[in-house]
Write an enzyme that holds these catalytic residues in place. Sequence first.
Site, mmCIF file in Angstrom:
data_model
loop_
_atom_site.group_PDB
_atom_site.id
_atom_site.type_symbol
_atom_site.label_atom_id
_atom_site.label_comp_id
_atom_site.label_asym_id
_atom_site.label_seq_id
_atom_site.Cartn_x
_atom_site.Cartn_y
_atom_site.Cartn_z
ATOM 1 N N ASP A 1 0.853 -1.193 0.000
ATOM 2 C CA ASP A 1 0.000 0.000 0.000
ATOM 3 C C ASP A 1 0.886 1.239 0.000
ATOM 4 O O ASP A 1 1.993 1.222 0.543
ATOM 5 C CB ASP A 1 -0.901 0.015 1.237
ATOM 6 C CG ASP A 1 -1.997 -1.037 1.174
ATOM 7 O OD1 ASP A 1 -2.347 -1.456 0.062
ATOM 8 O OD2 ASP A 1 -2.488 -1.457 2.243
ATOM 9 N N ASP B 1 -7.177 -1.554 -4.353
ATOM 10 C CA ASP B 1 -8.265 -1.224 -3.425
ATOM 11 C C ASP B 1 -9.217 -0.209 -4.051
ATOM 12 O O ASP B 1 -10.446 -0.324 -3.922
ATOM 13 C CB ASP B 1 -7.702 -0.657 -2.119
ATOM 14 C CG ASP B 1 -6.823 -1.648 -1.374
ATOM 15 O OD1 ASP B 1 -7.051 -2.866 -1.526
ATOM 16 O OD2 ASP B 1 -5.915 -1.212 -0.654
#
Length: 213
Positions: free
Chosen positions: A172, A186
């Site tokens: 991330d 995401d």
Amino acid sequence: MAEAERIIGTPDTPDADRNGQDRDLEDRDLRGRDGGEPAGADGTTEEAERPRGRRRIAVLFAVAAFAYLLDLISKMVVVAKLEHHEPIEIVGDWLRFEAIRNAGAAFGFGEAFTVIFTVIAAAVIVVIFRLARKLYSLPWAIALGLLLGGALGNLTDRIFRSPGVFEGAVVDFIAPKHFAVFNLADSAIVCGGILIVLLSFRGLDPDGTVHKD
């Protein structure tokens, strides 16, 4: 005289009826192609629908491939250029790029259930492939493509990144202020999910039919 006209005009009547029947058949055939009504027992309309279904499936996989490759390339750049370095501020302290490894679900939730989230992602992919066989809606193709690309992006991390197969931590890097850090996969999953909710509220099904409750 009237009797003669009746006799002379009789042979033309079957032709007129036959022409009328031909026009009716053509009208029904056009309605079958344009309005979704069956064109006949020979399956003409079904054959016409197949190319349209294939195009929708092509859109689904094109969107999925784009989302997947964009996520994959972004993670490769982040790992190579940003990991173990100071975060990069994009919009002051409101948005920055910061490389982290996330063992949980999207946005960092549930880090103790990595394997479960891996199985769920794989199940979602299987369901999307099954839905693709009956897909005739362009908006649904885009929505499912976003879901598929995002699920594949994070599943790739789960399988190939450390600490191990099906337990890998997802990369991330998008870090808004006062919010969880996430990635492009995401984002694709969330956008696809929102689009599906909107389509459901409108009553549009994946096969292209519209229903009203």
